[in-house]
Design a protein around this motif. Structure first.
Motif: not given
Ligand SMILES: Nc1ncnc2c1ncn2[C@@H]1O[C@H](COP(=O)(O)OP(=O)(O)O)[C@@H](O)[C@H]1O
Ligand SMILES: [Mg+2]
Ligand SMILES: [Zn+2]
Ligand SMILES: [Zn+2]
Lengths: 110, 367
Positions: B47, B83, B343
């Motif tokens: 991520p 993300t 993340s």
């Protein structure tokens, strides 16, 4: 940072039920049922609160009984704003403030 | 017998992610497992950007799976899918995954230099990055990015950001006309944030770094009210006595529920420009201590190094101008920790969701 203060003022679920009720379930499990009229009466904007004394300048009785909440929107990551049926929409309700003014019986006794 | 997907996952769940302290299977990083006879292939999707240290994870994963019976060849692909911060419509800029504010107690602590190096460094490792110069008291980002003379163009009424070193950037200073110092108050601050953040054609971004004005003020307030930040970073120096000034900025973020991603100590120790020796600076270490007390991640320390300034003045942040320099490596470590913190924050934080449903059976409130 998961201290008590933090979960108290952090909403888990926010529900707008029709145009009359806002229901917030907090991270610590507490549930706050607000009527939009009550939220309008407690608007924290500069027009409704005296900037210097923090006293309410708004007469709560002046808010019509059938006042509705039309829209609920998040403000940044820390609060909500409401559009009420009387066109008022300037207040930013910090989550900590919303928790503080919780109208449930338990909180009102304190 | 060929190896099964289940056996592969069981083996890979022995690998811990160093930032999350959880195994990579539980975290959902393992994807697209393919088995053909004795050949195994899979992806590890992180991520955050693919920093060089992540090569270790690839090697470990390949080694573990290769050790399983029935496996002769392993092909591991490392991928990055940064993300995004879970935010709702009004609080977001479409396509922008993470908005990060960089703040400080006072000016001159190196906040803009840090912002420029973070942005360029993240882009260097493949992330899509935007940078907003909100430090209207001394807009220095255009100089540091080596693009001071460009003019802003628009597309469909939205500003096209300037691009340099793989980063799209925008300065509130571009909006100012003439030489008079600008003080953004109330509606002006609102307009500045609107124009330099929301009315910009960023396109898809993994990170949007916002270099805030020092201290606290209307720009800060407007920013936290307008967009949902994934969090804030505070830059401090050892001289920032008792950190009292940064604390004020820290409290402001706390009051507006902006997540503290970490604290950076800048001009932490001195690197001699002649011999490269490291010399301690009075007060060094206090920032790390303070962040421990506040339970906020300490992201690292950057030396006082004349080369940082030299490259900044030349419009080429040191992380790309001289990536092997010790101070560039200090920045890189901070960039890795920051990306990890973001993340982690995204993994654990839930979006503020407003559910609309019809009024339940009529119930009257007595208030
Ligand atoms: N680690 C460092 N070593 C040496 N000089 C630095 C360092 N960080 C920043 N500077 C220099 O210090 C000055 C102030 O930095 P700047 O990033 O503009 O601060 P701020 O944005 O906090 O006001 C600039 O001349 C910059 O080049
Ligand atoms: Mg600056
Ligand atoms: Zn009001
Ligand atoms: Zn209550």
């Amino acid at each position: 940072m998961t201290n008590v203060q933090h979960t108290r003022g952090t909403p888990a679920i926010i529900k707008k039920q029709g145009n009359k009720t806002l229901l917030i379930t907090w991270e610590d499990g507490h549930v706050s049922p607000y009527s939009f009229r009550y939220l309008r009466q407690n608007c924290p904007c500069a027009g409704c609160i005296d900037e210097w004394t923090s006293a309410k300048t708004l007469n709560p009785g002046s808010i019509p009984l059938d006042l509705e909440g039309l829209k609920v929107e998040p403000v940044g990551g820390y609060g909500l704003s409401f559009s009420f049926s009387d066109q008022h929409a300037t207040g930013i309700y910090h989550f900590d403030y919303l928790r503080e003014i919780c109208p449930c019986e338990l909180c009102r006794k304190r | 017998m060929p190896v099964t997907e289940k056996e592969i996952l069981a083996a890979l769940s022995r690998i811990q992610d160093p930032d999350f302290h959880k195994d990579i299977v539980t975290l959902g990083f393992v994807d697209h497992i393919a088995v053909r006879d004795s050949k195994v292939g899979f992806e590890i999707v992180l991520p955050m950007p693919l920093f060089p240290v992540k090569e270790k994870m690839r090697e470990e994963a390949a080694g573990i799976v290769k050790g399983l019976s029935g496996v002769s060849m392993v092909d591991v692909k490392m991928k990055s899918e940064v993300t995004g911060h879970a935010a709702t419509d009004r609080a977001a800029i479409p396509g922008v995954k993470n908005i990060v504010a960089i703040g400080s107690g006072k000016g001159g602590v190196g906040k803009s230099t840090v912002s420029a190096n973070l942005a360029v460094g993240l882009a260097k490792y493949g992330a899509k990055v935007g940078l907003v110069d909100g430090d209207i008291y001394g807009p220095t980002i255009p100089i540091m990015m080596g693009a001071r003379t460009e003019e802003l163009r628009q597309r469909d009424g939205r500003i096209i950001p300037i691009e340099a070193h793989g980063v799209k950037f925008m300065s509130m200073g571009f909006l100012a006309t003439g030489n008079q110092p600008l003080i953004w108050r109330g509606p002006m601050a609102h307009k500045a944030v609107q124009e330099s953040l929301l009315n910009v054609d960023w396109g898809p971004l993994d990170y949007l770094i916002v270099d805030m004005p020092p201290g606290t003020g209307d720009v800060h307030l407007t920013l936290v009210q307008t967009v949902a930040l994934v969090g804030a970073v505070i830059v401090s120096t050892p001289q920032d006595v008792g950190l009292t000034i940064s604390m004020k900025t820290f409290r402001m973020f706390e009051q507006t529920k902006v997540h503290p991603l970490g604290i950076i100590e800048n001009m932490s120790y001195h690197i001699c420009s002649h011999c490269g020796e490291r010399e301690e600076i009075f007060g060094h270490g206090m920032v790390a201590q303070e962040s421990e007390r506040l339970k906020v991640p300490f992201l690292g320390e950057i030396p006082l190094d004349i080369a940082i300034r030299k490259y900044a003045d030349q419009g080429m942040p040191i992380v790309i101008a001289d990536p092997e320099a010790p101070s560039a490596k200090a920045y890189l470590e901070i960039i890795e920790r920051l990306a990890a913190q973001i993340s982690i924050r995204n993994y654990y934080s839930k979006p503020i969701q407003i559910i609309e449903e019809p009024e339940p059976n009529p119930k009257t409130f007595t208030v």
